[in-house]
Write an enzyme that holds these catalytic residues in place. Structure first.
Site, PDB file in Angstrom:
ATOM      1  N   GLU A   1       2.028  -7.630   2.880  1.00  0.00           N
ATOM      2  CA  GLU A   1       3.604  -7.971   2.895  1.00  0.00           C
ATOM      3  C   GLU A   1       3.774  -7.869   4.375  1.00  0.00           C
ATOM      4  OE1 GLU A   1       6.209  -5.651   0.778  1.00  0.00           O
ATOM      5  OE2 GLU A   1       4.993  -5.966  -1.159  1.00  0.00           O
TER       6      GLU A   1
ATOM      7  N   ASP B   1      15.458  -0.232   2.608  1.00  0.00           N
ATOM      8  CA  ASP B   1      14.361   0.460   3.356  1.00  0.00           C
ATOM      9  C   ASP B   1      14.960   1.627   3.771  1.00  0.00           C
ATOM     10  OD1 ASP B   1      12.319  -1.617   3.186  1.00  0.00           O
ATOM     11  OD2 ASP B   1      13.608  -2.683   4.666  1.00  0.00           O
TER      12      ASP B   1
END
Length: 257
Positions: free
Chosen positions: A46, A57
């Site tokens: 990724e 995140d």
């Protein structure tokens, strides 16, 4: 079968998926590390497009995104990096990005440019499946797999919707929170994976919080893929390629066992 689904063709049937933030700690580091990751046992990578408000995140990847942005990394540069990497590795590459950069680039242009750069799929944490009809059409047109994320709090109805419309694999967030290394896997993860398994024949991959070989082995017993990001980003920040290579090999061994 897409290239992403082919990533699960090892004898063990289990894929190791690595996440890196493009441009952290530098663009050259990204170009150097991704081939190292694949040579050490990763089946898919990724590539995170740095964004100023990465809501899914944790601290580690937020800091990496901030530094990458400070380095001047743009979505256009990420496309260029992806195109260079396709000449160096033979595993599928997936962009992890938020919706805003796609919107600014233009839906059709972004999907076209991703396909041209050799990207195989997209993960967009802030795009729910019931609002993604246009992108689903464009990704299919350009041969890209659109991968949806499910959380342990997802209802059965949401699981059916996201699992039914994902392509490539279904991303299972181990916690209803943000990314980041954790000491233990959350209780109930196996039950969550089993709920999603009943809704799809696609591979299931677990991410968010996996930081060591023991956890990777545990996840491999309940899912088809193990996604590791924050720990890899930390090691890249330390600049020790030997430690990173050793870590990936440990993960690979634990998953295959």
């Amino acid at each position: 079968m897409s290239r992403i689904q082919e990533a699960f063709s090892r004898p063990s049937g289990k894929a190791l998926i690595a996440y890196v933030t493009v441009g952290y700690p530098s663009v050259q580091a990204t170009l150097d590390v991704v081939p190292l990751l694949t040579a050490s046992g990763c089946d898919l990578v990724e590539l995170g497009i740095p964004f100023s408000d990465p809501l899914a995140d944790g601290v580690t990847i937020q800091k990496a995104s901030f530094q990458a942005l400070q380095n001047g990394v743009t979505p256009g540069m990420c496309l260029d990096v992806a195109q260079q990497l396709t000449q160096r590795v033979d595993v599928p590459l997936v962009f992890m990005t938020y919706y805003n950069p796609i919107l600014r680039h233009g839906h059709e242009a972004f999907c076209h440019d991703c396909a041209k750069a050799g990207i195989d799929g997209l993960i967009i944490p802030d795009l729910p499946p019931d609002e993604s009809q246009e992108l689903e059409t464009l990704t299919r047109k350009n041969g890209l797999d659109l991968i949806y994320i499910l959380a342990p709090t997802s209802t059965d109805e949401r699981i059916m919707l996201a699992a039914g419309r994902s392509r490539g694999f279904v991303y299972l967030a181990s916690v209803a929170g943000v990314t980041g290394a954790r000491d233990e896997l959350p209780p109930g993860l196996g039950e969550f994976a089993a709920r999603v398994r009943r809704a799809t024949r696609l591979p299931l991959c677990v991410g968010f919080g996996i930081s060591n070989a023991r956890q990777a082995g545990q996840v491999a017993r309940m899912a088809d893929g193990v996604i590791v990001g924050s720990r890899i980003v930390n090691l890249m920040g330390d600049g020790s390629t030997a430690s990173l290579q050793s870590f990936i090999k440990e993960l690979r061994s634990a998953i295959d066992r």
